[in-house]
Design a protein around this motif. Structure first.
Motif, PDB file in Angstrom:
ATOM      1  N   ALA A  63       7.576   3.047  11.516  1.00 44.31           N
ATOM      2  CA  ALA A  63       7.511   2.857  13.042  1.00 44.31           C
ATOM      3  C   ALA A  63       7.335   1.272  13.015  1.00 44.31           C
ATOM      4  N   HIS A  64       8.175   0.740  13.998  1.00 42.12           N
ATOM      5  CA  HIS A  64       8.311  -0.630  14.032  1.00 42.12           C
ATOM      6  C   HIS A  64       7.552  -1.150  15.423  1.00 42.12           C
ATOM      7  N   THR A  65       7.165  -0.221  16.251  1.00 44.13           N
ATOM      8  CA  THR A  65       6.715  -0.680  17.508  1.00 44.13           C
ATOM      9  C   THR A  65       5.496  -0.102  18.059  1.00 44.13           C
ATOM     10  N   HIS A  66       4.874  -0.211  18.973  1.00 40.82           N
ATOM     11  CA  HIS A  66       3.573   0.723  19.304  1.00 40.82           C
ATOM     12  C   HIS A  66       4.118   2.005  19.937  1.00 40.82           C
ATOM     13  N   ASN A  67       5.311   2.033  20.690  1.00 37.02           N
ATOM     14  CA  ASN A  67       5.809   3.230  21.029  1.00 37.02           C
ATOM     15  C   ASN A  67       6.355   4.179  19.769  1.00 37.02           C
ATOM     16  N   GLY A  68       6.816   3.503  18.973  1.00 34.44           N
ATOM     17  CA  GLY A  68       7.240   4.183  17.504  1.00 34.44           C
ATOM     18  C   GLY A  68       6.210   4.996  17.077  1.00 34.44           C
ATOM     19  N   VAL A  69       5.075   4.295  16.819  1.00 31.48           N
ATOM     20  CA  VAL A  69       3.885   4.839  16.333  1.00 31.48           C
ATOM     21  C   VAL A  69       3.562   6.108  17.041  1.00 31.48           C
ATOM     22  N   LYS A  70       3.563   5.799  18.467  1.00 31.73           N
ATOM     23  CA  LYS A  70       3.071   6.850  19.235  1.00 31.73           C
ATOM     24  C   LYS A  70       4.182   8.288  19.097  1.00 31.73           C
ATOM     25  N   THR A  71       5.446   7.878  19.134  1.00 29.68           N
ATOM     26  CA  THR A  71       6.578   8.952  18.994  1.00 29.68           C
ATOM     27  C   THR A  71       6.380   9.609  17.800  1.00 29.68           C
ATOM     28  N   GLN A  72       6.506   8.921  16.549  1.00 34.48           N
ATOM     29  CA  GLN A  72       6.282   9.510  15.095  1.00 34.48           C
ATOM     30  C   GLN A  72       5.032  10.280  14.892  1.00 34.48           C
ATOM     31  N   LEU A  73       3.780   9.806  15.485  1.00 30.73           N
ATOM     32  CA  LEU A  73       2.644  10.423  15.330  1.00 30.73           C
ATOM     33  C   LEU A  73       2.790  11.840  15.986  1.00 30.73           C
ATOM     34  N   SER A  74       3.073  11.886  17.212  1.00 29.63           N
ATOM     35  CA  SER A  74       3.414  13.071  17.763  1.00 29.63           C
ATOM     36  C   SER A  74       4.452  14.020  16.995  1.00 29.63           C
TER      37      SER A  74
END
Length: 133
Positions: A63-74
């Motif tokens: 995940a390369h962005t904060h939103n990416g972390v949120k998306t991948q976590l979900s």
């Protein structure tokens, strides 16, 4: 092209990020004691962010962005039931509050909000720690 991390390097980074998560919870407490509630919410978000990014790295999920972390976590942990919906909601709420606090005019966090979010953030970090074990 990025080099692939060795398992030893990955473990060291995961461990560092988890240490950082717990230190950042303490920073939130410090800010709360000083009456800096927006800063406290920011630190609560980052504590959870560090833990979430550690979990993703531990599973070699990029995940390369904060939103990416949120998306991948979900996608990989909340939707699969490995992480509770409540923990997913905590991370999403902190993400939104941090965004508003950092980028919106007149964003205001109060002690009641911090007192509601603080135990949820710690529970999130602890749940991540258990998933990493």
């Amino acid at each position: 092209m990025k080099e692939k991390l060795t398992s030893e390097n990955r473990e060291a980074i995961v461990s560092y990020r988890m240490e950082r998560a717990y230190e950042t919870l303490k920073e939130a407490d410090y800010n709360t004691a000083g009456g800096y509630y927006n800063a406290s919410v920011n630190r609560l978000y980052y504590a959870c962010y560090y833990a979430a990014s550690a979990l993703l790295l531990n599973h070699e999920i990029e995940a390369h962005t904060h939103n990416g972390v949120k998306t991948q976590l979900s996608m990989h942990f909340v939707r699969t039931g490995q992480l509770s919906i409540e923990h997913g909601a905590t991370f999403s709420l902190l993400f939104e509050k941090r965004q508003a606090g950092d980028y919106s005019d007149f964003a205001y966090c109060d002690l009641a909000l911090v007192n509601m979010l603080r135990p949820r953030a710690e529970a999130f970090v602890n749940a991540i720690k258990e998933l990493i074990k």
